[in-house]
Design a protein around this motif. Structure first.
Motif, PDB file in Angstrom:
ATOM      1  N   MET A 144      12.365   0.389  -0.806  1.00  0.00           N
ATOM      2  CA  MET A 144      11.360   0.373   0.264  1.00  0.00           C
ATOM      3  C   MET A 144      10.174   1.284  -0.098  1.00  0.00           C
ATOM      4  N   GLU A 145       8.971   0.720  -0.024  1.00  0.00           N
ATOM      5  CA  GLU A 145       7.755   1.486  -0.359  1.00  0.00           C
ATOM      6  C   GLU A 145       7.048   1.923   0.925  1.00  0.00           C
ATOM      7  N   LYS A 146       6.280   3.000   0.815  1.00  0.00           N
ATOM      8  CA  LYS A 146       5.449   3.419   1.957  1.00  0.00           C
ATOM      9  C   LYS A 146       4.041   2.860   1.733  1.00  0.00           C
ATOM     10  N   VAL A 147       3.646   1.906   2.590  1.00  0.00           N
ATOM     11  CA  VAL A 147       2.379   1.210   2.390  1.00  0.00           C
ATOM     12  C   VAL A 147       1.500   1.369   3.618  1.00  0.00           C
ATOM     13  N   CYS A 148       0.196   1.582   3.395  1.00  0.00           N
ATOM     14  CA  CYS A 148      -0.767   1.584   4.506  1.00  0.00           C
ATOM     15  C   CYS A 148      -1.779   0.478   4.282  1.00  0.00           C
ATOM     16  N   VAL A 149      -2.151  -0.179   5.371  1.00  0.00           N
ATOM     17  CA  VAL A 149      -3.184  -1.212   5.311  1.00  0.00           C
ATOM     18  C   VAL A 149      -4.387  -0.686   6.082  1.00  0.00           C
ATOM     19  N   LEU A 150      -5.548  -0.629   5.436  1.00  0.00           N
ATOM     20  CA  LEU A 150      -6.772  -0.160   6.109  1.00  0.00           C
ATOM     21  C   LEU A 150      -7.504  -1.368   6.673  1.00  0.00           C
ATOM     22  N   GLY A 151      -7.556  -1.448   8.003  1.00  0.00           N
ATOM     23  CA  GLY A 151      -8.242  -2.578   8.642  1.00  0.00           C
ATOM     24  C   GLY A 151      -7.244  -3.441   9.380  1.00  0.00           C
ATOM     25  N   ALA A 152      -7.438  -3.565  10.710  1.00  0.00           N
ATOM     26  CA  ALA A 152      -6.525  -4.377  11.526  1.00  0.00           C
ATOM     27  C   ALA A 152      -7.242  -5.602  12.067  1.00  0.00           C
ATOM     28  N   GLY A 153      -8.009  -6.255  11.195  1.00  0.00           N
ATOM     29  CA  GLY A 153      -8.568  -7.564  11.522  1.00  0.00           C
ATOM     30  C   GLY A 153      -7.502  -8.610  11.260  1.00  0.00           C
ATOM     31  N   SER A 154      -7.907  -9.875  11.152  1.00  0.00           N
ATOM     32  CA  SER A 154      -6.881 -10.909  10.999  1.00  0.00           C
ATOM     33  C   SER A 154      -6.136 -10.772   9.671  1.00  0.00           C
ATOM     34  N   TRP A 155      -6.844 -10.476   8.580  1.00  0.00           N
ATOM     35  CA  TRP A 155      -6.158 -10.457   7.285  1.00  0.00           C
ATOM     36  C   TRP A 155      -5.329  -9.190   7.106  1.00  0.00           C
ATOM     37  N   GLY A 156      -5.873  -8.039   7.481  1.00  0.00           N
ATOM     38  CA  GLY A 156      -5.116  -6.793   7.368  1.00  0.00           C
ATOM     39  C   GLY A 156      -3.828  -6.872   8.173  1.00  0.00           C
ATOM     40  N   THR A 157      -3.917  -7.427   9.380  1.00  0.00           N
ATOM     41  CA  THR A 157      -2.731  -7.507  10.248  1.00  0.00           C
ATOM     42  C   THR A 157      -1.698  -8.481   9.667  1.00  0.00           C
ATOM     43  N   ALA A 158      -2.176  -9.635   9.182  1.00  0.00           N
ATOM     44  CA  ALA A 158      -1.234 -10.622   8.627  1.00  0.00           C
ATOM     45  C   ALA A 158      -0.512 -10.048   7.398  1.00  0.00           C
ATOM     46  N   LEU A 159      -1.257  -9.336   6.544  1.00  0.00           N
ATOM     47  CA  LEU A 159      -0.621  -8.767   5.339  1.00  0.00           C
ATOM     48  C   LEU A 159       0.314  -7.621   5.686  1.00  0.00           C
ATOM     49  N   ALA A 160      -0.062  -6.839   6.691  1.00  0.00           N
ATOM     50  CA  ALA A 160       0.833  -5.763   7.141  1.00  0.00           C
ATOM     51  C   ALA A 160       2.140  -6.372   7.656  1.00  0.00           C
ATOM     52  N   MET A 161       2.018  -7.525   8.294  1.00  0.00           N
ATOM     53  CA  MET A 161       3.214  -8.214   8.802  1.00  0.00           C
ATOM     54  C   MET A 161       4.102  -8.667   7.631  1.00  0.00           C
ATOM     55  N   VAL A 162       3.491  -9.211   6.583  1.00  0.00           N
ATOM     56  CA  VAL A 162       4.270  -9.625   5.399  1.00  0.00           C
ATOM     57  C   VAL A 162       5.016  -8.412   4.831  1.00  0.00           C
ATOM     58  N   LEU A 163       4.302  -7.288   4.710  1.00  0.00           N
ATOM     59  CA  LEU A 163       4.909  -6.084   4.106  1.00  0.00           C
ATOM     60  C   LEU A 163       6.047  -5.551   4.972  1.00  0.00           C
ATOM     61  N   ALA A 164       5.815  -5.515   6.293  1.00  0.00           N
ATOM     62  CA  ALA A 164       6.865  -5.009   7.197  1.00  0.00           C
ATOM     63  C   ALA A 164       8.076  -5.936   7.146  1.00  0.00           C
ATOM     64  N   GLU A 165       7.820  -7.245   7.114  1.00  0.00           N
ATOM     65  CA  GLU A 165       8.937  -8.203   7.044  1.00  0.00           C
ATOM     66  C   GLU A 165       9.690  -8.081   5.717  1.00  0.00           C
ATOM     67  N   ASN A 166       8.997  -7.622   4.684  1.00  0.00           N
ATOM     68  CA  ASN A 166       9.669  -7.405   3.384  1.00  0.00           C
ATOM     69  C   ASN A 166      10.449  -6.089   3.374  1.00  0.00           C
ATOM     70  N   GLY A 167      10.433  -5.366   4.489  1.00  0.00           N
ATOM     71  CA  GLY A 167      11.238  -4.144   4.609  1.00  0.00           C
ATOM     72  C   GLY A 167      10.507  -2.875   4.214  1.00  0.00           C
ATOM     73  N   HIS A 168       9.199  -2.956   3.931  1.00  0.00           N
ATOM     74  CA  HIS A 168       8.458  -1.749   3.554  1.00  0.00           C
ATOM     75  C   HIS A 168       8.067  -0.952   4.797  1.00  0.00           C
ATOM     76  N   ASP A 169       7.970   0.347   4.615  1.00  0.00           N
ATOM     77  CA  ASP A 169       7.577   1.248   5.698  1.00  0.00           C
ATOM     78  C   ASP A 169       6.049   1.136   5.832  1.00  0.00           C
ATOM     79  N   THR A 170       5.598   0.306   6.776  1.00  0.00           N
ATOM     80  CA  THR A 170       4.194  -0.131   6.799  1.00  0.00           C
ATOM     81  C   THR A 170       3.434   0.435   7.988  1.00  0.00           C
ATOM     82  N   LEU A 171       2.264   0.995   7.672  1.00  0.00           N
ATOM     83  CA  LEU A 171       1.403   1.589   8.690  1.00  0.00           C
ATOM     84  C   LEU A 171       0.031   0.924   8.550  1.00  0.00           C
ATOM     85  N   VAL A 172      -0.505   0.399   9.664  1.00  0.00           N
ATOM     86  CA  VAL A 172      -1.834  -0.190   9.591  1.00  0.00           C
ATOM     87  C   VAL A 172      -2.832   0.755  10.266  1.00  0.00           C
TER      88      VAL A 172
END
Ligand SMILES: NC(=O)C1=CN([C@@H]2O[C@H](COP(=O)(O)OP(=O)(O)OC[C@H]3O[C@@H](n4cnc5c(N)ncnc54)[C@H](OP(=O)(O)O)[C@@H]3O)[C@@H](O)[C@H]2O)C=CC1
Ligand SMILES: O=C(CO)COP(=O)(O)O
Length: 338
Positions: free
Chosen positions: A1-29
């Motif tokens: 599990m990686e610690k990942v941050c996504v900068l930007g909560a528009g449509s693409w940032g949110t969708a990618l953060a969702m992919v990362l969280a669903e992959n089990g990564h510790d995800t912060l947007v």
């Protein structure tokens, strides 16, 4: 599990953060709006950008850049091109360790004519940057959050870094390839938005499928001509981040660039269109950059040049299409090469 941050909560940032969280990564947007972070944390929604989507409960949000800096091993930059310098500046003030950067934005900065990876490299202290990888390809957020099959490419000259990003994002619905050609991938991703605006215009003029197929094909010819001259691999332009993304953006109802072009073709003025969209239409600024790049590299880019005159010199869309059709006669294949 990686610690990942996504900068930007528009449509693409949110969708990618969702992919990362669903992959089990510790995800912060990260979002610059505290109330949006609150909405994501409390209600697990992002109504403005993905109104139908329920986000995973393990996806967290913050508006505090210090939290991003202390949390992240990998940072995904997902704000529009024009916001990248400002967001990197905020991040620089908080960074204390080396981080792997991924960017997913599709644009070129007018005047400086920098690609996004160049803007990021210029905006962050080198001692905090492990590598910069671009993730790009035919991928509308609206379909990614529905788990519809999607394929993209992670590109970096350092193939180990590209493979690390491939592993972070890859799952059953989201297939990630790698490519070492960051120039070709960034140029294809940025310039397809210009052609998609033009395709939207011909659809708005009701010119039908022949015209759109012509724009996609001749659009790819001018993107490749420029991209190769800038140092891209010719094969990249017939891949996911070239032809693939050009097809989806010119034909999908989800495309903001196509939709904006469609309104222009129906007679609306640029400012009215942008006010109505409420989301970023990257192709508008990139058209200015494409016009400048065509001059700088002495490459013929007739579609981008005509679009520039529609967007910035008030030329009627129909007049611009007539001008394209009445250009001097050419040999097809020779013209694709030069
Ligand atoms: N949408 C998609 O399907 C895809 C988009 N992309 C690319 O991803 C990038 C982002 O696009 P997308 O998510 O769609 O854009 P959106 O318009 O949906 O969202 C942009 C986000 O960036 C925020 N933002 C804008 N300016 C700033 C700033 N100065 N500081 C901090 N945050 C800011 C916005 O905040 P606010 O809400 O306050 O305006 C919003 O959260 C673009 O380059 C796009 O081409 C790539 C592939 C797919
Ligand atoms: O890049 C995209 C799809 O791959 C998104 O395109 P639009 O910005 O036109 O919606």
């Amino acid at each position: 599990m990686e610690k990942v941050c996504v900068l930007g909560a528009g449509s693409w940032g949110t969708a990618l953060a969702m992919v990362l969280a669903e992959n089990g990564h510790d995800t912060l947007v990260w979002t610059h709006r505290a109330e949006q972070a609150e909405e994501i944390n409390q209600l697990h929604t992002n109504k403005k950008y993905l109104p139908e989507t329920i986000l995973p409960v393990n996806l967290h949000a913050t508006s505090d850049m210090a939290k991003v800096a202390s949390h992240a091993e990998t940072i995904v930059v997902a704000v529009p091109t024009k916001a990248i310098r400002e967001v990197c500046e905020k991040l620089t003030a908080e960074l204390t360790k080396k981080v792997l950067f991924v960017h997913v934005s599709k644009g070129i900065e007018p005047d400086s004519l920098k690609r996004i990876s160049e803007i990021i490299a210029e905006s962050l202290p080198a001692m905090y940057v492990e590598e910069i990888v671009v993730l790009s390809g035919p991928s509308h957020a609206e379909e990614v959050v529905l788990h519809h099959p999607t394929t993209v490419t992670a590109a970096c000259a350092n193939i180990d870094a590209a493979e690390k990003v491939q592993d972070l994002f890859m799952n059953q619905f989201f297939r990630v390839y790698t490519n070492e050609d960051i120039i070709g991938v960034e140029i294809g991703g940025a310039l397809k938005n210009v052609i998609a605006l033009a395709a939207g215009i011909t659809d708005g003029l009701n010119y039908g499928d022949n015209a759109k197929a012509a724009l996609i094909t001749r659009g790819l010819a001018e993107i490749s001509r420029l991209g190769v001259k800038m140092g891209g691999n010719p094969f990249t332009f017939s891949g996911l981040t070239g032809m693939g993304d050009l097809i989806v953006t010119c034909t999908s109802v989800h495309s903001r660039n196509w939709r904006a072009g469609n309104m222009l073709g129906q007679g609306m003025k640029l400012q009215e269109v942008l006010d109505q969209m409420g989301m970023v239409v990257e192709g508008v600024r990139t058209t200015k950059a494409a016009y400048q790049l065509a001059e700088k590299y002495d490459v013929a880019m007739p579609i981008s040049t005509e679009l520039y005159s529609v967007l910035f010199n008030d030329v009627e869309p129909k007049v611009a299409v007539d001008a394209l059709m009445m250009r001097m006669k050419k040999r097809e294949i020779d013209d694709m090469k030069h």
